[in-house]
Design an enzyme around this catalytic site. Sequence first.
Site, PDB file in Angstrom:
ATOM      1  N   LEU A  68       2.244  -0.837   4.561  1.00  0.00           N
ATOM      2  CA  LEU A  68       1.624  -1.311   5.655  1.00  0.00           C
ATOM      3  C   LEU A  68       1.016  -0.355   6.157  1.00  0.00           C
ATOM      4  O   LEU A  68       1.213   0.900   6.417  1.00  0.00           O
ATOM      5  CB  LEU A  68       2.813  -2.035   6.416  1.00  0.00           C
ATOM      6  N   HIS A 184       8.210   8.105  -6.645  1.00  0.00           N
ATOM      7  CA  HIS A 184       6.779   7.999  -7.204  1.00  0.00           C
ATOM      8  C   HIS A 184       6.690   8.757  -8.536  1.00  0.00           C
ATOM      9  O   HIS A 184       6.709  10.191  -8.166  1.00  0.00           O
ATOM     10  CB  HIS A 184       5.796   8.435  -6.302  1.00  0.00           C
ATOM     11  N   HIS A 237       6.288   1.543  -9.479  1.00  0.00           N
ATOM     12  CA  HIS A 237       5.099   1.484 -10.321  1.00  0.00           C
ATOM     13  C   HIS A 237       4.881   2.307 -11.807  1.00  0.00           C
ATOM     14  O   HIS A 237       4.064   3.108 -12.083  1.00  0.00           O
ATOM     15  CB  HIS A 237       3.879   1.600  -9.421  1.00  0.00           C
ATOM     16  N   ASP A 310       2.970  -3.299  -5.079  1.00  0.00           N
ATOM     17  CA  ASP A 310       2.223  -2.056  -4.918  1.00  0.00           C
ATOM     18  C   ASP A 310       1.001  -2.221  -3.778  1.00  0.00           C
ATOM     19  O   ASP A 310       0.182  -1.358  -4.107  1.00  0.00           O
ATOM     20  CB  ASP A 310       1.911  -1.382  -6.041  1.00  0.00           C
TER      21      ASP A 310
END
Lengths: 427, 314
Positions: A68, A184, A237, A310
């Site tokens: 965000l 990640h 992801h 994502d």
Amino acid sequence: MTAMPDTLFINARLIDPASGMDAPASLLVRNGTIAEHGTGLGVPEGAEVVDCAGAVLAPGLVDMRAALGEPGAEYRETIESAAAAAAAGGITTLCALPDTQPVLDDPALVQFVLRRGEATGSLTILPYGAATKGCQGKEIAEFGLLREAGAVAFSDGTHAIASARTMRLALSYARAFGSFIVQHPEEPALAAGGAATEGELATRLGLPGITPAAEAIMVARDIALVRITGGHVHFAHVSTGAALALIRAAKQEGLAVSCDTAPPYFDLNETAIGDFRTYAKLSPPLRREEDRQAVVAALADGTIDAIASDHQPADPDDKRLPFALASAGGTGLATLLGITLARVHGGDLTMLQALALLASRPAALLGLEAGTLGRGKAADLLLLDPERAWKVEAGRLPGKAQNSPFDGRALEGRVIGTWKAGRRVFG
Amino acid sequence: MLPFPHRHLLALQGLEPPYIADLLDLAESYALLNRSGKTQRDLLKGRTLINLFFEDSTRTRTSFELAGKRLGADVINMSVSTSSVNKGETLLDTASTLNAMHCDLLVVRHAQSGAPALLSQKVDAAVINAGDGTHEHPTQALLDALTIRRRKGQLENLTVAICGDVLHSRVARSNIHLLSAMNCRVRVVGPPTLIPAEAGRMGVEVFHDMRAGLRDADVVMMLRLQKERMAGGLVPSAREFFRFYGLDAAKLAVAKPDAIVMHPGPMNRGVEIDSAVADDTERSVIGEQVEMGVAVRMAVLDTLARNLRRSARL
């Protein structure tokens, strides 16, 4: 304060991925929770009746990964604008990344984001706590205090936790609080300066490449660290077949390993960056077609636990740059369901599988009372017309951020209504 | 001559052979004109050519400047220091400035791959890529091809070895596209750390042994090795690079006896090329490359300006 009137949804195709239900039925909402569902429910006095006309009524989506703009990059997006986009996308619970400005490595900041989410009235925002102080990858953050403040789990967001020692400590320490680390998965030394997946296309475009092995290397390392710590790692992801094969094997071994992917990685391949199209510049970069297919296969066989948006908001100025300088990431809240449904229409996933990946499975992973139509649970609902056609148009999407990698994509299946705790927030 | 099918010249990848041949033929005629001492100052009269250089390059900028002036264009040089242009909005601000100036032909050099393509979406002018990052340098490949064609009589069926830092070379990429399109056999030669991923899929043969790569070559094209590549650890030292990949008489001896030696300049003598080879007037055509550079750029400006005229009439 007067009590909210009851709402009765009739003529719905109820799909509850948590229980496997997919049946025509009615659903009654009382005081913001699901009171009853089934056939032959009478209309309580004073109840509002919503005729679903055969559309799918399902739990609101649980998006376990979104950045965000707030706090710190409000020019890209505010929590309010993200909430509007989420409601239009059928998302009622969202996990926010902690690598904001400032970084969410302090309990007060975690509480701030939680409260900002509550203030929207339409979206539960569950922030990740930073895994390391300042998301710098050096010292682990105060997991206990952050967890008490409401951190849903721990992550350094878009930064890989590069040091094997730090990752080991984080995985180990998080066990004390029953939590896990979201990584990640990209070896930074191999990814540094890269803008696209290494290979023929990047070579032709003269773009610095990132080898797809950067993902598998980090995944292999962290799986080895799970083995020695007994911790739980979640890979975000995931985009390559090689990494998914490692994750599949780790799960078979019984290790606490989970993962998600995002719509670009099963809907697009590297050719989307075409002539330096920066809206398709993502991190990790879009991969080759064989990797896209491997992601689809891993969704179907259950290796992947969740589909997350994502979401990475960007301002046009962040993207109107030479490719290597443009910021990475795409907006994804409004398109999360539509792109996933393309795999249902394409025959790769069933509707139940798709909704499980978008709601009940991430909710279970995160230990949330969401993503289900169970009686007594909050009435977070979406109403979906699975056949309604629409087109993704950057510039006309809900919310502030318009940097969609799917610009121009024609889709089938659109959210026509969203309810948060029984209150209609979209449609 | 066929009408040129593009408004800009951003890349050679995908440019069809007949258009390449047309550009080379036109450049050849300009080469003859230049040697005769005549000019064509009416051709681009009233046209504005702006050289927009975000990276220093005296040689390419001067070549475009001379080409523009010989065709009668008003030539303006704008050098923008890279430090002030790290913010991309400046690039698009620049575009609107150029539009306000009614620039007709815009020559762009930029350190980032794709920057001229980005500008071309925003400016009214015809954009000529004068080198973008590690992507392409189309006029360099055209001038190389013209030089080869003049020396060898044709391009077809020649064996061309492109040697050195192929990874970071826009010159190599443009040459690979052009020479492959014109049916040359193209080889790339260099240490594996300086060969881009999947180079073979661009239709070239890859060699890591320089002698093997130069064997029976008609053309040896050397690339500049930048010092920062050494700092990046891609090659351990200049002396090691010169020993194995520097062009000296001994390595050149395995090429065809009449093989020509090329270099896009500026040269690092003693790093990628030995002075004795660079200055050998029998083999080295480096001076002629510079001469052909002006002719090729005249041909490109002329060709793109024809489309400007046509669109102006519409």
